[in-house]
Design an enzyme around this catalytic site. Structure first.
Site, mmCIF file in Angstrom:
data_model
loop_
_atom_site.group_PDB
_atom_site.id
_atom_site.type_symbol
_atom_site.label_atom_id
_atom_site.label_comp_id
_atom_site.label_asym_id
_atom_site.label_seq_id
_atom_site.Cartn_x
_atom_site.Cartn_y
_atom_site.Cartn_z
ATOM 1 N N ARG A 1 -13.262 -9.117 1.231
ATOM 2 C CA ARG A 1 -11.825 -8.814 1.065
ATOM 3 C C ARG A 1 -10.980 -10.046 1.419
ATOM 4 N NH1 ARG A 1 -9.760 -3.757 0.988
ATOM 5 N NH2 ARG A 1 -7.932 -4.986 0.427
ATOM 6 N N ASP B 1 -17.385 6.401 -1.686
ATOM 7 C CA ASP B 1 -16.123 6.306 -0.938
ATOM 8 C C ASP B 1 -15.914 7.677 -0.286
ATOM 9 O OD1 ASP B 1 -13.571 5.616 0.010
ATOM 10 O OD2 ASP B 1 -12.595 5.821 -1.956
ATOM 11 N N HIS C 1 -7.200 0.499 -6.533
ATOM 12 C CA HIS C 1 -7.339 -0.374 -5.363
ATOM 13 C C HIS C 1 -7.916 -1.700 -5.872
ATOM 14 C CE1 HIS C 1 -7.594 -1.700 -1.357
ATOM 15 N NE2 HIS C 1 -8.479 -0.874 -0.845
ATOM 16 N N ARG D 1 0.878 -1.180 0.000
ATOM 17 C CA ARG D 1 0.000 0.000 0.000
ATOM 18 C C ARG D 1 0.908 1.220 0.000
ATOM 19 N NH1 ARG D 1 -5.393 1.036 3.486
ATOM 20 N NH2 ARG D 1 -6.064 -0.345 1.834
ATOM 21 N N GLN E 1 -9.734 -4.395 -3.654
ATOM 22 C CA GLN E 1 -11.052 -3.920 -3.253
ATOM 23 C C GLN E 1 -12.069 -4.209 -4.360
ATOM 24 O OE1 GLN E 1 -12.005 -2.336 -0.218
ATOM 25 N NE2 GLN E 1 -13.980 -2.840 -1.075
ATOM 26 N N CYS F 1 -16.384 0.893 0.252
ATOM 27 C CA CYS F 1 -15.167 0.120 0.553
ATOM 28 C C CYS F 1 -14.805 0.183 2.029
ATOM 29 C CB CYS F 1 -14.015 0.620 -0.310
ATOM 30 S SG CYS F 1 -13.677 2.379 -0.099
#
Ligand code: CP
Ligand code: NVA
Length: 296
Positions: free
Chosen positions: A283, A215, A126, A99, A129, A255
């Site tokens: 996830r 988001d 991402h 990340r 995700q 998310c």
């Protein structure tokens, strides 16, 4: 083989990962220890809850030894170059998840190493995700022919969602304030796979949608813009009126982490239409599928 973006993931690979995700979720015990003897690194330059814990647990359940690597201990790009970090880590690890703030660091490490690299969120995408997002959508209705509406910032999560939805046979409408549209190259690429509409009208965007997605308005690293963005994005909050405009069949996706009272109301988060914790669970299954795809 790496997984840096949904943009670079062939449609067949995305479909295989989605099938694997559904299979490991349906029968997790038959995959226990399937990748025994491997070690992976999980590197974090930004905060994380879901990605950190779900990837760690996914690895352990597949028999893999995960090592969480914190950037405040290692100094990507400050203590040594990203390439040197990657070249050292590939002598120990079978796969590295990262990340990072700058997607360019991922690309540099991928170019400098042979080790499979997985993007655990960058400023560009991402992808892990998006796999969980599509698994959650597929549990509601077939992705083929489905319509997703995304309200808010045209950010990393939006990019991966646009690409994954269209590559899997769905369409997407993205409603943003002017100046916060998704990247033009990502839009152009997604349009080669399916319908992508861009609009500034949140209620129009959600009409007929199977899923309404949002988001945070200020992503990690954009905290200083939070006040300005709250003003610019106020019209794009997902509230009960937005869900009513979407129609009774639409589910709500996010998310997470959610900023309740900003991009989404408590009422929508807690409604029966909210699938956000199924998404969070997915996830775990999604990362197992990615590990099985890349290391199996
Ligand atoms: N959705 C997601 O990536 O959550 P974290 O930032 O908590 O990992
Ligand atoms: N767009 C958000 C997603 C967090 C999971 C961010 O980058 O901070």
């Amino acid at each position: 083989m790496s997984l840096l973006t949904i943009a670079e993931t062939p449609v067949a690979d995305l479909r295989r990962i989605l099938e694997l995700g559904a299979a490991v979720k349906a029968d997790p015990l038959s995959y226990r220890g399937a990748l025994g003897g491997r070690s992976i690194g999980l590197f974090f330059q930004k905060q994380s809850l879901r990605t950190w814990v779900s990837c760690d647990v996914a690895a352990i359940q597949l028999g893999i030894h995960p090592i969480v690597i914190r950037n405040d201990q290692t100094g990507l790009g400050t203590r040594e170059t990203p390439e040197d970090v990657g070249r050292a880590l590939e002598r120990y690890l079978d796969l590295l998840g990262m990340r990072v703030f700058d997607h360019g660091d991922l690309a540099a490490i991928d170019a400098a190493t042979e080790m499979p690299l997985v993007n655990l969120l960058s400023d560009r995408e991402h992808p892990c995700q998006a796999v969980a997002d599509l698994m959650t959508l597929a549990e509601h209705r077939p992705i083929e022919g489905s319509k997703v509406a995304y309200l808010g910032d045209g950010n990393n999560v939006c990019h991966s969602l646009m690409l994954a939805t269209t590559k899997a046979g769905g369409s997407i409408t993205v409603a943003t304030p002017p100046g916060y549209e998704p990247d033009v190259d990502v839009v152009a690429l997604a349009r080669t796979f399916g319908d992508v509409d861009l609009t500034e009208d949140p209620h129009g965007a959600v009409t007929g949608a199977d899923a309404v997605y949002t988001d945070v308005w200020a992503s990690m690293g954009q905290e200083t813009e939070a006040d300005l963005r709250r003003r610019h994005f106020a019209r794009f909050q997902v509230d009960d009126a937005v869900m009513t405009a979407a129609g009774p069949e639409a589910i709500f996706l996010h998310c997470l982490p959610a900023h309740r009272g900003e991009e989404v109301t408590d009422s929508v988060m807690e409604s029966g239409r909210s699938r956000v914790f199924d998404q969070a669970e997915n996830r775990l299954h999604a990362f197992k599928a990615i590990l099985l795809h890349l290391l199996g």
